[in-house]
Design a protein around this motif. Structure first.
Motif, short mmCIF file in Angstrom:
data_model
loop_
_atom_site.label_atom_id
_atom_site.label_comp_id
_atom_site.label_asym_id
_atom_site.label_seq_id
_atom_site.Cartn_x
_atom_site.Cartn_y
_atom_site.Cartn_z
N LYS A 96 27.43 36.90 27.11
CA LYS A 96 28.36 38.19 27.57
C LYS A 96 27.64 39.24 26.68
CE LYS A 96 32.91 40.25 28.25
NZ LYS A 96 34.40 39.86 28.07
N ASN A 145 36.03 47.15 29.72
CA ASN A 145 36.37 46.01 28.90
C ASN A 145 37.84 45.38 29.90
OD1 ASN A 145 34.69 45.26 26.74
ND2 ASN A 145 35.79 47.08 25.69
N LYS A 146 38.64 46.38 30.13
CA LYS A 146 39.92 46.12 30.91
C LYS A 146 39.65 45.70 32.36
CE LYS A 146 43.04 49.39 28.91
NZ LYS A 146 44.18 50.54 28.89
N ASP A 148 36.29 44.36 33.27
CA ASP A 148 35.86 42.82 32.94
C ASP A 148 36.96 41.76 32.92
OD1 ASP A 148 33.38 41.32 32.77
OD2 ASP A 148 34.37 40.90 30.57
N LYS A 149 38.07 42.05 32.10
CA LYS A 149 39.05 41.13 31.97
C LYS A 149 39.77 41.04 33.57
CE LYS A 149 43.01 40.15 29.29
NZ LYS A 149 43.96 40.42 28.09
N SER A 150 40.02 42.11 34.36
CA SER A 150 40.81 42.12 35.38
C SER A 150 40.15 41.29 36.57
CB SER A 150 41.12 43.16 35.75
OG SER A 150 40.18 44.14 36.42
N SER A 152 38.08 38.63 35.82
CA SER A 152 37.48 37.40 35.14
C SER A 152 37.36 36.13 36.19
CB SER A 152 38.19 37.18 33.83
OG SER A 152 39.61 36.98 34.12
#
Length: 348
Positions: A96, A145-146, A148-150, A152
């Motif tokens: 990543k 970043n948020k 990408d996390k949401s 995942s």
């Protein structure tokens, strides 16, 4: 012994890439879209994981760019692409990376170099001993970043990509209608050069050519440090107006709400009588401000007109937040870009 040999071979092939090798993979991956814009040929990206949703989206986008590139003024003659990258995680099977792409390029009808900068989160996956790009997270309106996390989980990522693919299909289907509508307004000017005949000073005291020259010069991040905000698109537009001679007042002054916010700047310009609002790129002149509405219906971004062209979309712009110098609006903003609508603030 044969079994031991095969296990050993697999282990060697699956070793994670060194950073230089990883950078080569990413450079080749991001170069593909520039090559399509240069040749106007639909070219499959060999650095994408086969049979992935990203491959499906990239094929559609490559087809779109090759089909409409000439009509949208998106063909380029050359480019130089550099990357800044930060490896977030890395093992034998996946990597990543946070990536910033920095591209200098020339359009076929321009001798002046253009510049574009974008942030991406890229996921690579081991495929038969090679690391290929599986996911490319890029969105103008969200914290990457948020986001990408949401997304995942597999289901959330599939839904995210299906929406992106659907939007691209709709844009492709609607493009002919959009171009007909955009070009239908009656308008004529003499484009003997990038400069448009106009009075040097407007009612606001603003010299549009001077403002455009400043914006083009300082669009890159290593330019003047007047811009102290991370998301400073409208701040950059206001500095352009100020450097072009527009006077401050008790509402519009350095870092006030009218200075740094999209809607407040537009309202101040209109209320002062310094600008009129138009709905077509054709009316924009050097130094004018164009603002864009995002997919949520919010006026989100301001850019500065820094060049004029003789065919649609008639303007190239410079901007901050994502640093861009003299780029064609169609490939980044509208109609083939991040936003769903725009308005032109023609400064008097």
């Amino acid at each position: 012994m044969l079994t031991v040999f095969l296990l050993t071979l697999t282990s060697v092939n699956a070793q994670p890439l060194e950073n230089n090798d990883l950078k080569d993979v990413l450079l080749n991956y991001f170069s593909n879209s520039f090559n399509v814009r240069k040749t106007l040929k639909n070219t499959e990206n060999q650095y994408i994981l086969p049979n992935s949703l990203l491959q499906q989206e990239d094929n559609l986008n490559s087809q779109f760019l090759s089909t409409y590139g000439e009509q949208l003024g998106e063909q380029i003659s050359n480019y130089n692409l550099e990357l800044d990258m930060d490896v977030v995680s890395k093992d034998n099977d996946s990597i990543k990376v946070n990536v910033v792409t920095k591209a200098n390029f020339n359009y076929v009808d321009s001798e002046d170099a253009s510049y574009s900068e974008e942030n991406h989160i890229v996921h690579l996956k081991n495929y038969n001993g090679k690391m290929l790009v599986e996911k490319d997270i890029f969105d103008a309106d969200n914290d990457l970043n948020k986001l990408d996390k949401s997304i995942s989980s597999d289901d959330n990522y599939k839904n995210y990509m299906k929406e992106r693919i659907k939007n691209l299909e709709n844009k492709t289907n609607d493009m002919n209608k959009i171009l007909i509508s955009e070009k239908s307004n009656s308008y004529s000017q003499n484009f003997s050069s990038n400069r448009v005949a106009r009075s040097v000073y407007r009612n606001s005291g603003y010299d549009g050519e001077k403002g455009a020259a400043w914006a083009k010069k300082y669009a890159n991040p290593d330019g003047e440090r007047d811009n102290k905000y991370e998301a400073d698109c409208t701040n950059f537009a206001s500095w352009t107006l100020f450097r072009g001679g527009m006077p401050t007042d008790k509402t519009w002054y350095h870092y006030s709400n009218a200075w740094i916010r999209v809607i407040e700047l537009r309202n101040w310009l209109i209320n002062k009588g310094y600008a009129t609002e138009k709905d077509n790129y054709k009316y924009a002149r050097l130094g004018d401000i164009i603002q864009y509405k995002n997919k949520s219906g919010i006026w989100r971004h301001s850019v500065v007109v820094t060049s004029k062209t003789s065919s649609y979309p008639y303007v190239r712009v410079s901007a901050h937040s994502k640093n861009r110098r003299d780029v064609n609006v169609s490939g980044i903003y509208y109609p083939n870009g991040e936003f769903i609508s725009y308005r032109v603030l023609c400064i008097k």
